[in-house]
Design an enzyme around this catalytic site. Structure first.
Site, PDB file in Angstrom:
ATOM      1  N   ASP A  93      -1.529   6.761   6.483  1.00  0.00           N
ATOM      2  CA  ASP A  93      -2.572   5.827   6.052  1.00  0.00           C
ATOM      3  C   ASP A  93      -2.806   4.866   7.218  1.00  0.00           C
ATOM      4  O   ASP A  93      -1.956   4.037   7.525  1.00  0.00           O
ATOM      5  CB  ASP A  93      -2.094   5.075   4.801  1.00  0.00           C
ATOM      6  CG  ASP A  93      -3.076   3.998   4.348  1.00  0.00           C
ATOM      7  OD1 ASP A  93      -4.112   3.798   5.010  1.00  0.00           O
ATOM      8  OD2 ASP A  93      -2.805   3.356   3.307  1.00  0.00           O
ATOM      9  N   LYS A 104     -12.045  -1.706   7.221  1.00  0.00           N
ATOM     10  CA  LYS A 104     -11.217  -2.585   8.035  1.00  0.00           C
ATOM     11  C   LYS A 104     -11.426  -2.424   9.532  1.00  0.00           C
ATOM     12  O   LYS A 104     -11.241  -3.370  10.255  1.00  0.00           O
ATOM     13  CB  LYS A 104      -9.756  -2.415   7.679  1.00  0.00           C
ATOM     14  CG  LYS A 104      -9.529  -3.015   6.301  1.00  0.00           C
ATOM     15  CD  LYS A 104      -8.215  -2.763   5.721  1.00  0.00           C
ATOM     16  CE  LYS A 104      -8.212  -3.224   4.280  1.00  0.00           C
ATOM     17  NZ  LYS A 104      -7.500  -2.287   3.415  1.00  0.00           N
ATOM     18  N   TRP A 139       0.831  -1.206   0.000  1.00  0.00           N
ATOM     19  CA  TRP A 139       0.000   0.000   0.000  1.00  0.00           C
ATOM     20  C   TRP A 139       0.862   1.250   0.000  1.00  0.00           C
ATOM     21  O   TRP A 139       0.565   2.228  -0.688  1.00  0.00           O
ATOM     22  CB  TRP A 139      -0.964  -0.009   1.186  1.00  0.00           C
ATOM     23  CG  TRP A 139      -1.971  -1.107   1.097  1.00  0.00           C
ATOM     24  CD1 TRP A 139      -2.114  -2.158   1.957  1.00  0.00           C
ATOM     25  CD2 TRP A 139      -2.976  -1.281   0.082  1.00  0.00           C
ATOM     26  NE1 TRP A 139      -3.143  -2.968   1.542  1.00  0.00           N
ATOM     27  CE2 TRP A 139      -3.687  -2.457   0.397  1.00  0.00           C
ATOM     28  CE3 TRP A 139      -3.332  -0.571  -1.063  1.00  0.00           C
ATOM     29  CZ2 TRP A 139      -4.743  -2.940  -0.384  1.00  0.00           C
ATOM     30  CZ3 TRP A 139      -4.385  -1.042  -1.842  1.00  0.00           C
ATOM     31  CH2 TRP A 139      -5.072  -2.203  -1.505  1.00  0.00           C
TER      32      TRP A 139
HETATM   33  C1  LIG Z   1      -6.943  -1.816   2.307  1.00  0.00           C
HETATM   34  C2  LIG Z   1      -5.917  -0.777   2.366  1.00  0.00           C
HETATM   35  C3  LIG Z   1      -5.873   0.254   1.412  1.00  0.00           C
HETATM   36  C4  LIG Z   1      -6.805   0.341   0.237  1.00  0.00           C
HETATM   37  O1  LIG Z   1      -8.042   0.735   0.628  1.00  0.00           O
HETATM   38  P1  LIG Z   1      -9.215   0.997  -0.434  1.00  0.00           P
HETATM   39  O2  LIG Z   1     -10.272   1.586   0.447  1.00  0.00           O
HETATM   40  O3  LIG Z   1      -9.576  -0.320  -1.008  1.00  0.00           O
HETATM   41  O4  LIG Z   1      -8.719   1.947  -1.452  1.00  0.00           O
HETATM   42  C5  LIG Z   1      -4.899   1.215   1.559  1.00  0.00           C
HETATM   43  N1  LIG Z   1      -4.014   1.178   2.582  1.00  0.00           N
HETATM   44  C6  LIG Z   1      -4.036   0.207   3.502  1.00  0.00           C
HETATM   45  C7  LIG Z   1      -3.035   0.209   4.604  1.00  0.00           C
HETATM   46  C8  LIG Z   1      -4.978  -0.807   3.419  1.00  0.00           C
HETATM   47  O5  LIG Z   1      -4.995  -1.784   4.344  1.00  0.00           O
END
Ligand SMILES: *Cc1c(COP(=O)(O)O)cnc(C)c1O
Length: 352
Positions: free
Chosen positions: A168, A192, A101
């Site tokens: 993030d 998540k 990511w």
């Molecule tokens: C799942 C995830 C993403 C992507 O998220 P989307 O909402 O599908 O764009 C980005 N960064 C991390 C750390 C993730 O776990």
């Protein structure tokens, strides 16, 4: 009986959240209408948006300078909104490359200016968090990924720097107590640890905006979203409401200090079994391993069929590792009860 759901995302939600969301689909706030068929400008929904933004701020104990938004486009859109709003024209930004990511975020950043890798664990398949970051004064921001969902590593100590920090937090937001005020921008896809897919939480420092001299398309401009109270366009009402139910449950259950303790208990229990059991090995370096995504391998692949069968019989789902790592990944997000972890370790224990 409900399955033990270790899915990495979208993933398990609290039972009371599923119940509240179903009720709202049938009859929202006794309006005799479904949440899915009312205007987002209806006071009943405007109140939801206000409450979820306020509650997020409260749970993270954010200073007044922060605004919380619920946007669309996933965390992935934030990979480009970040540089659009934070990187000056011909600017420079630092990225710590801690996983897939982070790599994707850096790639988008490089469309806007110079991206410098301040650290990387790519050579070890991202199984640790680089510590001594090469930060320089000219950076418009430093981008971090607090929890690396695919390999199962997590930042425990954030760098102390004057450079604006962007993080993030998609896979560990609201899972532990940290000083959220050390960041200038926090973002997290909801699916998540906050709610269902469809919305993305963004917490942004107002005083950090408006400094890039870029013309920003309206939908990608944090200031525009702030001015319209996170309703610049039609928000994903169902997803936002379900996030609100999750945050209410989180607060009701004692907030971040309590959930952090519970998450630690779950993670310790599972890592202890991985260490004790000679048939398994952990993927991440011990000091950096995640309390949200626990990745492990079977040393003897020939036992895979048997282990998978035992898991399936015990009602365990969602533990296959990401296709880039293989093995297993047990995602033990906030809503996963300790009992599910106990069942998993029992199955691991009985494998030989
Ligand atoms: C799942 C995830 C993403 C992507 O998220 P989307 O909402 O599908 O764009 C980005 N960064 C991390 C750390 C993730 O776990």
């Amino acid at each position: 009986m409900k399955k033990h759901n270790f899915s990495a995302g979208p993933c398990i939600l609290y039972p009371e959240v599923i119940k509240g969301a179903s009720e709202a689909i049938n009859n929202f706030k006794e309006m005799d209408l479904s949440l899915l068929e009312i205007s987002h400008r209806d006071k009943n929904f405007v109140d939801v948006m206000e409450e979820v933004r306020e509650l997020s701020k409260e749970i993270m104990a954010l200073e007044d300078d922060f605004e919380v938004l619920f946007l669309q486009g996933g965390a992935s859109l934030q990979f480009c909104m970040t540089p659009y709003n934070f990187m000056k024209k011909n600017g420079v930004a630092g990225y710590s490359i801690t996983g897939t990511w982070a790599k994707k975020a850096a790639k988008e950043g490089s469309l806007f200016g110079q991206v410098i890798e301040v650290g990387s664990s790519a050579e070890e398949n991202f199984n640790y968090i680089p510590k001594k970051l090469k930060i320089t004064k000219n950076m418009d921001y430093l981008h971090l990924t607090s929890n690396n969902t695919i390999v199962g590593t997590q930042i425990k100590d954030f760098p102390n720097t004057d450079i604006p920090l962007v993080c993030d937090m998609s896979s560990d937001i609201f899972s532990r107590q940290i000083n959220f005020n050390q960041f200038s921008l926090i973002y997290a896809g909801a699916q998540k640890n906050i709610g269902p897919a469809g919305t993305t939480l963004v917490a942004v420092r107002k005083s950090a905006l408006g400094k890039t001299a870029r013309d920003i398309p309206s939908m990608l401009d944090y200031e525009k979203h702030i001015k319209s109270d996170s309703m610049f366009n039609t928000p994903p009402v169902f997803s936002v409401y379900t996030c609100l139910l999750t945050l209410r449950a989180l607060k009701h259950n004692g907030g971040l200090s309590i959930i952090e303790e519970q998450n630690k208990l779950k993670a310790n229990h599972l890592y202890k079994e991985i260490e004790r059991n000679e048939l398994f090995e952990g993927v991440a370096k011990k000091e950096d391993r995640s309390s949200m995504n626990v990745c492990f391998l079977l040393k003897d692949e020939s036992l895979k069929e048997k282990f998978d069968k035992l898991c399936s019989e015990a009602g365990i789902v969602g533990i296959n590792g990401h296709r880039s790592v293989g093995g297993y990944r047990a995602s033990i997000y906030n809503a996963l009860p300790f009992e599910s972890v106990r069942i998993l370790t029992e199955v691991m224990n009985h494998l030989d």
